[in-house]
Design an enzyme around this catalytic site. Structure first.
Site, PDB file in Angstrom:
ATOM      1  N   TRP A 273       0.795  -1.259  -0.133  1.00  0.00           N
ATOM      2  CA  TRP A 273      -0.057  -0.106  -0.016  1.00  0.00           C
ATOM      3  C   TRP A 273       1.014   1.245  -0.095  1.00  0.00           C
ATOM      4  CZ3 TRP A 273      -0.438   4.331   2.960  1.00  0.00           C
ATOM      5  CH2 TRP A 273      -1.447   5.044   3.034  1.00  0.00           C
ATOM      6  N   HIS A 274       2.035   1.024   0.741  1.00  0.00           N
ATOM      7  CA  HIS A 274       2.815   2.269   0.900  1.00  0.00           C
ATOM      8  C   HIS A 274       3.685   2.712  -0.370  1.00  0.00           C
ATOM      9  CE1 HIS A 274       2.177   2.016   5.241  1.00  0.00           C
ATOM     10  NE2 HIS A 274       2.462   3.326   5.302  1.00  0.00           N
ATOM     11  N   GLY A 275       3.823   1.611  -1.097  1.00  0.00           N
ATOM     12  CA  GLY A 275       4.468   2.018  -2.562  1.00  0.00           C
ATOM     13  C   GLY A 275       4.978   0.889  -3.441  1.00  0.00           C
TER      14      GLY A 275
ATOM     15  N   PHE B 123       2.044   8.438  -1.336  1.00  0.00           N
ATOM     16  CA  PHE B 123       1.365   7.021  -1.091  1.00  0.00           C
ATOM     17  C   PHE B 123      -0.132   7.305  -1.507  1.00  0.00           C
ATOM     18  CE2 PHE B 123       4.530   7.111   2.314  1.00  0.00           C
ATOM     19  CZ  PHE B 123       5.585   6.534   1.646  1.00  0.00           C
TER      20      PHE B 123
END
Lengths: 307, 472
Positions: B323-325, B472
């Site tokens: 989800w973050h990257g 993000f």
């Protein structure tokens, strides 16, 4: 009015009073311009110059372009930045500042081995400043001039500056930022070996890359082909600094000089013994003025010879 | 629009100048919020407003479909998930998939060489997509009724203080507040003001002062050979991301308070956590609880066999990393935290250390911060090669020289690092609970402190930078 609103109002009045007091009492350089305006001028001015000096901090501190103007070479700009890479991206931005006037357009380059290293591309001061400038430009959207003038009064403070003011000591390194892009510098306690400790390790695993040299030369050839006079030289540094760079950087000045001259560039040999640095790498104020004058006259005579 | 820009200050001044006149009228208020939020978001790139509108419309109608056609409610839920995850997959993960496909095909000696799509990543897509998805899921689960007022729904989805970087607000909390008229509590204005001031200080002074040091260190092609330097950089990075993100959340929550809405707390001093379970109950709380409620629990949570529970937790943490990257380094960061949590579940080491009293608790905090910092290296590094080299350097006890540190990092940065660590220590040692801070006269001290904090924010601000979590 509620207690909470009174509190908020008190905070605002207190903060504003403190800020105004600081803005009035804060020492300012009477000769130069604020640092943020200085960098903004470098990037954002119009393309109106006849001669532009480009390169890293040795150019930034060492070339007072006012001497170029005094020598009749036209309107001049110092486009130097700390830790700049010697590549097409940077050189093209410098060349873009040359105007379309009648005078011969001249790009003056200070060539240092560091500009051709990998680290110069990834961690250079030019990119950082460009990024900051773009962010500032975006956030400055529609900022009125009067607000920018107020904003300058609230430049971010530096700890060293504050400690010196508190102890009433003078900054040993005096720097003045000029609108033409030059930073005049002088140090109360010059030490020609100071920068050596950084340069002794700078090229470890980070030598000058021949491919980068070739690529830069190819771009300079394009500029020369477009009618721009490109002048280059090795900025004067201390003998020990020259020795470290020659020994460790992997960059060959003799070879570069030959390639550059073959492309149609004008190479100028500098006698570093005539000029003094304050840290082994950067010219002090007096030497920078003297060197700039000599450089301006040399460029002028070389151009006249070529006519 | 960035919170730390002049444009935003003008925008906020106009918004809160008009707000008192519209906040009593429920319908008008939502429309006003939507218009202002669209200006706020469109300032960055107006074209992506269509993505928010499209994503919102899908969820709005899917939620109504779930309520009206109960037999087809699974279809509407799947449609909502497909559209939301689909837009994330296209805008955020497409190039990651392509790069991996190309890499995999090269290994099999039949290179595909699919060109990268190089799409612009819409700011905050992960935040508003998750917020939108949670709405349909909650309606599907029967935890809330869908709203019929499209103005309320879009006001919930696009509310500008938390649109691009959270906190992720649940529809069941915010939509009822949007549907009812509210009186503004004067105490909330003061609390909101304090949050906003502290948020700006965290972002503009602490996070922005560390940003150049961290960018230079991680931007260099060669990993500098100084262990001391890298520990300083990693600590600064740990506090940069914390102050950057929690600063944003504080400003968002403060603005929310001024509007009369309560956004959930997003950070609760994560660097005083005693163990990783504790850490995740303090770090990015709105996202952690989102993953808990919509990924971990539906997988079975911990009400299954111990091995299955570990598996569920690993899946949740890996998805959280992704989800973050869109990079393997983010997945590695998620995997490291999953590993830490697994070890903690097996050994219960924080409980063991608790028996040794305050010293044991301090050791637990030290271990948690140390391992968190190691994981942060993978979060920030450009690639695995760099991350591994930095971690190796962090354990290289033969290069403890300080010359390089003093050359590369300024005294101000050390000062702010000290301030940031002290602030956490203040809470770790429980100083904040001393009765002196609860005395009525202490509010006057707060007034003076806040004025000083404002002055410090203006005079000691670092080079203006965007917020880390925007990517993000």
């Amino acid at each position: 009015m509620s207690t909470e609103k009174v509190r908020i109002l008190t905070v605002a009045v207190l903060a504003l009073s403190l800020l105004v007091a600081i803005a009035i009492l804060r020492p300012r350089d009477k000769h130069g311009i604020p640092e943020s305006t200085f960098w903004q001028n470098k990037f954002s001015g119009p393309a109106e110059f006849d001669i532009v000096a480009a390169g890293d901090s040795r150019i930034l501190h060492g070339v007072n372009v006012e001497e170029f103007e005094n020598a009749g070479l036209g309107k001049a700009l110092n486009f130097g930045f700390r830790g700049t890479p010697a590549n097409e991206e940077y050189y093209s931005m410098a060349a873009e500042r040359l105007g379309d006037g009648d005078k011969q357009k001249i790009l003056v380059l200070g060539i240092t081995p560091n500009g051709f290293t990998a680290n110069a591309v990834t961690t250079n001061g030019f990119n950082q400043k460009l990024k900051d400038f773009k962010a500032a430009k975006k956030s400055r959207f529609s900022t009125p001039a009067w607000f920018a003038a107020i904003e300058q009064r609230f430049e971010p403070a530096k700890l060293a500056e504050m400690m010196r003011v508190a102890s009433r000591r003078k900054n040993p390194l005096q720097e003045t930022y000029y609108p033409n892009g030059w930073i005049e510098s002088s140090h109360q306690k010059p030490n020609e070996d100071y920068a050596l400790r950084f340069f002794n390790v700078r090229f470890d695993g980070n030598a000058a890359d021949p491919a980068r040299v070739k690529s830069a030369c190819e771009y300079l050839q394009t500029l020369i082909g477009q009618g721009v006079r490109v002048v280059a030289f090795r900025p004067p540094v201390s003998d020990s600094m020259s020795a470290v760079e020659d020994e460790k950087s992997g960059f060959e000045y003799t070879e570069f000089k030959k390639t550059f001259s073959d492309l149609g560039g004008i190479w100028i040999d500098v006698d570093p013994a005539k000029f003094k640095t304050y840290d082994g790498s950067h010219l002090n104020s007096a030497s920078a003025r003297e060197f700039s004058k000599w450089l301006a006259m040399t460029i002028k005579s070389r151009l006249e010879l070529m006519k | 629009m960035l919170f730390n820009s002049l444009v935003f200050l003008i925008f906020a001044a106009i918004f809160f100048g008009i707000w008192p006149f519209v906040r009593r009228f429920v319908g008008t208020r939502s429309i006003f919020i939507v218009c202002a939020s669209f200006i706020f978001y469109g300032w960055w790139d107006w074209r992506f407003l269509f993505l928010i509108i499209a994503s919102g419309l899908v969820d709005y109608f899917c939620a109504l479909g779930i309520e009206r056609y109960s037999k087809a409610k699974k279809f509407f839920l799947c449609l909502s998930l497909f559209c939301n995850i689909g837009s994330l997959a296209i805008f955020k993960y497409l190039d990651f998939f392509i790069a991996n496909l190309n890499g995999g095909s090269e290994l099999l000696s039949s290179p595909l060489n699919i060109p990268a799509a190089e799409l612009i990543l819409p700011v905050g897509i992960s935040f508003y997509t998750f917020q939108s998805m949670s709405y349909t899921i909650d309606v599907y689960k029967g935890e809330m009724k869908p709203t019929r007022n499209i103005g309320h729904f879009f006001a919930y989805l696009s509310m500008f203080p938390q649109l691009v970087a959270g906190p992720i607000v649940r529809a069941k909390d915010l939509i009822p507040a949007l549907e009812s008229p509210q009186e503004l509590n004067q105490g909330d204005i003061w609390i909101g003001f304090r949050w906003i001031v502290h948020g700006y200080f965290k972002k503009m002074v602490i996070a922005d002062s560390f940003a150049p040091v961290v960018a230079t260190a991680f931007g260099s092609t060669a990993v500098a050979s100084s262990t001391t330097y890298w520990w300083c950089v990693v600590l600064m990075w740990a506090f940069q991301i914390y102050c950057d993100f929690s600063g944003y959340s504080d400003i968002a929550r403060g603005l929310g308070k001024w509007m009369g809405f309560d956004f959930p707390e997003n950070f609760n001093h994560p660097y005083v956590a005693r163990g990783f379970r504790d850490f995740w109950s303090r770090w990015h709380i709105s996202l952690s609880t989102w993953f808990r409620d919509y990924v971990y629990v539906p997988l079975g949570g911990s009400r299954v066999t111990p091995y299955k529970a570990h598996f569920n937790m690993w899946v949740t943490m890996l998805v959280s990393g992704l989800w973050h990257g869109a990079a393997w380094t983010f997945i590695a960061w998620g995997a490291l935290h999953a590993l830490y949590l697994s070890v903690e579940r097996w050994t219960k080491w924080p409980k063991m250390l608790e028996k040794f009293g305050p010293i044991g608790n301090l050791v637990a905090i030290g271990i948690t911060v140390f391992l968190t910092c190691i994981a942060w290296v993978y979060f920030r590094a450009e690639n695995f090669g760099q991350a591994n080299a930095i971690v190796a350097q962090l354990f290289n006890v033969t290069q403890l020289n300080t010359d390089y540190v003093l050359q590369k990092i300024g005294m101000f940065q050390f000062l702010w690092l000290g301030a940031a660590v002290s602030r956490e220590a203040f809470f770790a040692l429980g100083i904040n609970t001393w009765s002196v801070f609860q005395k009525p006269w202490f509010e006057n001290v707060r007034v003076v402190t806040l004025a000083v904090v404002i002055v410090m924010t203006i005079l000691f601000r670092g080079p203006g930078a965007t917020f880390v979590y925007f990517q993000f």
